[in-house]
Design a protein around this motif. Sequence first.
Motif, short mmCIF file in Angstrom:
data_model
loop_
_atom_site.label_atom_id
_atom_site.label_comp_id
_atom_site.label_asym_id
_atom_site.label_seq_id
_atom_site.Cartn_x
_atom_site.Cartn_y
_atom_site.Cartn_z
N TRP A 6 44.91 43.20 51.40
CA TRP A 6 43.73 42.72 50.68
C TRP A 6 43.49 43.55 49.42
O TRP A 6 43.23 43.01 48.34
N LEU A 7 43.61 44.87 49.55
CA LEU A 7 43.41 45.76 48.40
C LEU A 7 44.46 45.49 47.33
O LEU A 7 44.14 45.43 46.13
N ALA A 8 45.70 45.28 47.75
CA ALA A 8 46.78 44.97 46.80
C ALA A 8 46.50 43.65 46.09
O ALA A 8 46.68 43.54 44.87
N ALA A 9 46.06 42.64 46.83
CA ALA A 9 45.79 41.33 46.23
C ALA A 9 44.64 41.40 45.24
O ALA A 9 44.72 40.86 44.13
N ILE A 10 43.56 42.08 45.62
CA ILE A 10 42.40 42.20 44.72
C ILE A 10 42.77 42.99 43.48
O ILE A 10 42.41 42.62 42.36
N THR A 11 43.53 44.07 43.65
CA THR A 11 43.95 44.88 42.51
C THR A 11 44.85 44.08 41.58
O THR A 11 44.71 44.14 40.35
N SER A 12 45.75 43.30 42.15
CA SER A 12 46.64 42.47 41.35
C SER A 12 45.86 41.42 40.56
O SER A 12 46.10 41.22 39.36
N VAL A 163 47.18 30.79 48.44
CA VAL A 163 45.86 30.73 47.80
C VAL A 163 45.76 31.79 46.70
O VAL A 163 45.23 31.53 45.61
N LEU A 164 46.29 32.99 46.95
CA LEU A 164 46.29 34.04 45.93
C LEU A 164 47.04 33.57 44.69
O LEU A 164 46.57 33.73 43.56
#
Length: 187
Positions: A6-12, A163-164
């Motif tokens: 989740w952190l990686a996706a939000i940061t990306s 979805v990302l």
Amino acid sequence: MSGLEWLAAITSALGVWLTGRRTVWCWPVMLLASVLYGAVFAQDHLYADAALQAVFAALALYGLWCWLRGVEESGQVRIATTTAQTLLRDTGITAVAGLALGLALRAITDDPMPLSDAGLSAYSVLGQIWTAKRYRACWVLWIVVDVLYALLFVQRRLFVTAVLYAAFIGLAVQGWRQWRGVEAHTP
């Protein structure tokens, strides 16, 4: 999804959003996202994807260097134009590299879609390079790559990641619009 994923996706996603805003801060954020995704992929034994994140981390440093050389007084980065010849050359070279990588993956791995994986990886690297060089055309490439990745992830039943990537499509469209009319000829 794990907390790290989740952190990686939000940061990306934040990094892509900052890129659209033409701020050099996108590159340190993208570097962090690459490190985080590298850890996610390594934990899941996806070593090729982890290695690709190392390439993205190196390209984030390159992008930071390039963008620091193109900062305007407003603090935003100047967008560069390129020729159709450069765009065609780069996409052609990338197609050949993606095909070669895909054939190698098919020969030495059990990847169920080696040509798709390799082609998307190769064009993702090109997208990072064009973004570093501040070409507005990078957004068109990202839109195409993200659409294809989203479809690939749906086919593999990785719906959260799909979805990302659908969100990335929206961010790329936004980036294309935000960079409209701000292109300048490169020296």
